[in-house]
Write an enzyme that holds these catalytic residues in place. Structure first.
Site, PDB file in Angstrom:
ATOM      1  N   CYS A  97       2.851   3.030   9.115  1.00  0.00           N
ATOM      2  CA  CYS A  97       3.077   4.302   8.425  1.00  0.00           C
ATOM      3  C   CYS A  97       3.905   5.239   9.292  1.00  0.00           C
ATOM      4  O   CYS A  97       3.551   5.515  10.439  1.00  0.00           O
ATOM      5  CB  CYS A  97       1.753   4.967   8.068  1.00  0.00           C
ATOM      6  SG  CYS A  97       1.976   6.564   7.228  1.00  0.00           S
ATOM      7  N   GLY A 140       7.011  -1.995  -2.874  1.00  0.00           N
ATOM      8  CA  GLY A 140       6.411  -0.669  -2.830  1.00  0.00           C
ATOM      9  C   GLY A 140       7.053   0.244  -3.844  1.00  0.00           C
ATOM     10  O   GLY A 140       6.713   0.233  -5.026  1.00  0.00           O
ATOM     11  N   PRO A 149       0.849  -1.192   0.000  1.00  0.00           N
ATOM     12  CA  PRO A 149       0.000   0.000   0.000  1.00  0.00           C
ATOM     13  C   PRO A 149       0.880   1.236   0.000  1.00  0.00           C
ATOM     14  O   PRO A 149       1.869   1.305   0.741  1.00  0.00           O
ATOM     15  CB  PRO A 149      -0.780  -0.128   1.315  1.00  0.00           C
ATOM     16  CG  PRO A 149       0.117  -0.942   2.199  1.00  0.00           C
ATOM     17  CD  PRO A 149       0.808  -1.914   1.289  1.00  0.00           C
ATOM     18  N   MET A 150       0.552   2.206  -0.849  1.00  0.00           N
ATOM     19  CA  MET A 150       1.341   3.440  -0.914  1.00  0.00           C
ATOM     20  C   MET A 150       0.422   4.648  -1.041  1.00  0.00           C
ATOM     21  O   MET A 150      -0.294   4.790  -2.031  1.00  0.00           O
ATOM     22  CB  MET A 150       2.311   3.394  -2.105  1.00  0.00           C
ATOM     23  CG  MET A 150       3.440   2.402  -1.939  1.00  0.00           C
ATOM     24  SD  MET A 150       4.610   2.468  -3.326  1.00  0.00           S
ATOM     25  CE  MET A 150       3.662   1.600  -4.590  1.00  0.00           C
ATOM     26  N   ALA A 151       0.438   5.482  -0.027  1.00  0.00           N
ATOM     27  CA  ALA A 151      -0.407   6.673  -0.030  1.00  0.00           C
ATOM     28  C   ALA A 151      -0.004   7.613  -1.155  1.00  0.00           C
ATOM     29  O   ALA A 151       1.181   7.863  -1.378  1.00  0.00           O
ATOM     30  CB  ALA A 151      -0.292   7.397   1.307  1.00  0.00           C
ATOM     31  N   GLN A 179      -7.180  -1.080   3.249  1.00  0.00           N
ATOM     32  CA  GLN A 179      -6.339  -0.759   4.403  1.00  0.00           C
ATOM     33  C   GLN A 179      -6.893   0.441   5.160  1.00  0.00           C
ATOM     34  O   GLN A 179      -7.189   1.483   4.575  1.00  0.00           O
ATOM     35  CB  GLN A 179      -4.901  -0.467   3.990  1.00  0.00           C
ATOM     36  CG  GLN A 179      -3.994  -0.341   5.217  1.00  0.00           C
ATOM     37  CD  GLN A 179      -2.583   0.091   4.898  1.00  0.00           C
ATOM     38  OE1 GLN A 179      -2.360   1.246   4.548  1.00  0.00           O
ATOM     39  NE2 GLN A 179      -1.622  -0.824   5.032  1.00  0.00           N
ATOM     40  N   ASN A 224       8.878  -7.033   3.648  1.00  0.00           N
ATOM     41  CA  ASN A 224       8.806  -5.758   2.938  1.00  0.00           C
ATOM     42  C   ASN A 224      10.073  -4.944   3.212  1.00  0.00           C
ATOM     43  O   ASN A 224      10.534  -4.864   4.339  1.00  0.00           O
ATOM     44  CB  ASN A 224       7.563  -4.992   3.403  1.00  0.00           C
ATOM     45  CG  ASN A 224       7.359  -3.663   2.712  1.00  0.00           C
ATOM     46  OD1 ASN A 224       6.882  -2.713   3.317  1.00  0.00           O
ATOM     47  ND2 ASN A 224       7.697  -3.565   1.444  1.00  0.00           N
ATOM     48  N   GLY A 225      10.605  -4.353   2.130  1.00  0.00           N
ATOM     49  CA  GLY A 225      11.770  -3.495   2.267  1.00  0.00           C
ATOM     50  C   GLY A 225      12.880  -3.875   1.303  1.00  0.00           C
ATOM     51  O   GLY A 225      13.407  -4.981   1.356  1.00  0.00           O
TER      52      GLY A 225
END
Length: 326
Positions: free
Chosen positions: A104, A228, A20-22, A74, A204-205
């Site tokens: 976040c 991401g 998920p990426m805002a 989310q 993740n990362g």
């Protein structure tokens, strides 16, 4: 051999997931990534409070694209009752999973009780997961970080608490909130979380290509990898990872013509969903990623910073092709 994983009763044939990426992970981008093989997509984070108060923008973020396969809605917040109510409202949009953001690092979220700040309050985090899990009959997952800072690394104990309260899977970003997105992700902490819980763990990362995905899996033993920033301007990263992991095959790099065609198709889809005025302002950010590494890329990115129309973008794409011809 196809590598797969399950979250409760949901089976994923492709274990390369879109994070998920805002601000960028809208429906158009999620659909694009799904079409390139993302096994799972997650909406931009939605304020639980805003959703329960009838905020139209929050509701719009939850719309599921027709090309998305398995997807999650989310939500973020710090009140168990409001989070549970928001999760129920999310069901209207038919998500397969409810994902809770506890990772976040953005000040406007983390400094107001939500996101990564919940890692400083495990009891409250547990209450939130329990309330949401009891409110909906679909799996509830949680996105977390290594910890708040290096003096409070608690991902292992935190993940165990979340599992105890009903989390069906945990995604772990191997950085603390203090690190934001700097430095290197700590794969060791993801491995420790994987060893400590029985539910699936998503790593993740720093996953940006097929090799880094394989390294993540090997070093952590995680059940899936989440991409991401590595997918920005590079949606075919999912296709490449799937081919590498499932078939031991390396897909040739996309031609520049293919790259520009995907860029234009991506922006055209945003226009379809949001109208040209809004889409072209969002395109300034997206389009810049598609020009990374190109001859004259900085010049073109400067031009993209003031895009007003799709025709302008088409003209820039034409010049990029012309100037990068051998």
């Amino acid at each position: 051999m196809v590598i797969y994983t399950k979250i409760r009763d949901i089976e994923f044939d492709n274990i390369a997931f879109l994070a998920p990426m805002a601000g960028v992970g809208d429906m158009a981008f999620r659909e694009l990534c799904a079409n390139f093989g993302a096994g799972y997509t997650v909406t931009e984070m939605v304020s639980a409070k805003g959703l329960t108060m009838g905020d139209k923008k929050s509701a719009m973020l939850l719309a599921k694209g027709k090309d998305e396969n398995i997807s999650a809605a989310q939500i973020f917040g710090d009140d168990p009752e409001i989070m549970a109510s928001a999760a129920e409202k999310c069901l209207y949009y038919h998500p397969d999973i409810i994902d809770i953001n506890m990772g976040c690092p953005a000040p406007k979220v983390a400094m107001n009780g939500g996101g990564a700040s919940l890692m400083k309050n495990p009891p409250l985090a547990g209450e939130i997961v329990k309330a949401v899990s009891q409110a909906v009959d679909i799996p509830v997952t949680v996105k977390i970080r290594k910890g708040w800072d290096e003096n409070s690394v608690n991902a292992v104990e935190f993940a165990q608490l979340l599992e105890k309260n009903g989390a069906a899977a945990v995604a772990v970003h191997g950085r603390t909130r203090a690190e934001m997105y700097s430095g290197k992700a700590d794969y060791e902490i993801i491995r420790k979380v994987k060893e400590a819980v029985s539910v699936p763990v998503i790593g993740n990362g720093d996953v940006t290509d097929e090799q880094s995905a394989a390294v993540m899996l090997e070093k952590t033993g995680c059940d899936a990898v989440m991409i991401g920033r590595g997918a920005l301007g590079n949606p075919w990263v999912f296709q490449r990872i799937n081919a590498y992991l499932n078939e031991c095959r390396v897909i040739p790099a996309q031609s520049l013509a293919q790259r520009m065609a995907v860029m234009l198709g991506h922006i055209k889809k945003i226009i379809e969903y949001k109208g040209e005025y809004t889409a072209m302002r969002e395109a300034r950010h997206h389009a810049a990623y598609y020009t990374k590494g190109l001859r004259g890329g900085s010049k073109f990115r400067a031009e993209m910073g003031s895009l007003e129309s799709f025709e302008q973008l088409e003209e820039i794409a034409y010049r990029i092709l012309k100037e990068n011809e051998l």
